[in-house]
Scaffold this motif. Sequence first.
Motif, PDB file in Angstrom:
ATOM      1  N   UNK A 171      12.220 -25.089 -21.129  1.00 53.77           N
ATOM      2  CA  UNK A 171      12.092 -23.926 -21.644  1.00 53.77           C
ATOM      3  C   UNK A 171      13.016 -22.914 -20.982  1.00 53.77           C
ATOM      4  N   UNK A 172      13.815 -23.236 -19.824  1.00 53.69           N
ATOM      5  CA  UNK A 172      14.591 -22.388 -19.122  1.00 53.69           C
ATOM      6  C   UNK A 172      16.073 -22.441 -19.536  1.00 53.69           C
ATOM      7  N   UNK A 173      16.432 -23.636 -20.471  1.00 53.64           N
ATOM      8  CA  UNK A 173      17.602 -23.652 -20.805  1.00 53.64           C
ATOM      9  C   UNK A 173      17.908 -23.125 -22.259  1.00 53.64           C
ATOM     10  N   UNK A 174      18.981 -22.686 -22.739  1.00 52.71           N
ATOM     11  CA  UNK A 174      19.485 -22.352 -23.980  1.00 52.71           C
ATOM     12  C   UNK A 174      19.368 -23.784 -24.820  1.00 52.71           C
ATOM     13  N   UNK A 175      19.201 -23.727 -26.039  1.00 55.32           N
ATOM     14  CA  UNK A 175      19.106 -24.624 -26.955  1.00 55.32           C
ATOM     15  C   UNK A 175      20.142 -24.697 -28.007  1.00 55.32           C
TER      16      UNK A 175
END
Length: 240
Positions: free
Chosen positions: A61-65
């Motif tokens: 949830x803390x990284x861009x996708x």
Amino acid sequence: PKPWIHQDTDRYYVACENVEDTLICEGIPREKILKTGIPIRDAFYARDNRSAIINKYNLDPHKKILIIFAGTYGVLKNIKEICNRTDRMNNLQTIVICGKNQSLQRELEQENLINTKIYGFIPDIHEFYSIGDLMVTKPGGITLSEVVTKKIPVILYNPTPGQEGENAQWFKQQEAAVVANNFNELILAIDALKENEIKRFSIKNSLSKIYNGHATSLITQDVLNQLNIPDAIPYLTESI
């Protein structure tokens, strides 16, 4: 659009403004044209729970996708090199959709990528549109209609001359997409866009401006209005 221009046509339902302008230039009266967009599955209009989907696919949830459409409608050029580069980018995790291209899926799975998940055909593909921070795809009409509905910042990669090229150019003019014509441009665009929240917001805003609404409902209701039976929609729904 010339093959489907006919003097006996009462109504033209078009995807966007540039098609409307082309028809008008061909002598079609404006009142015969309605901008509705292209009908897509109802699932794309629903509001999805982003956190639940991130948990479902075991994402960080803390990284861009980043979503890459790699092989649904032909293999994306340089796909192995693209995946190897994006896999090493900071603050990024990549989802690659190979569609029904199983050989491509197997090839990419052998690349031992760490921050990349490889998928084949996904029935609930709309879920990825809901969680993606940016997307790389070819500028096909249906995919772009889904992009507009879900308002996901998109990079259109290496458009083929013709319809794809025209789609890409129009979206670029509307500031609703970034166009990358080669591998180096694509990598630079991904790296820049993932870090630029203002640019992503700007693209989403531009996509909102060209969104016409639920295309199927707009077309169905207009057909019924043309037939002077505007109250038939509830009946049709009950019958189905």
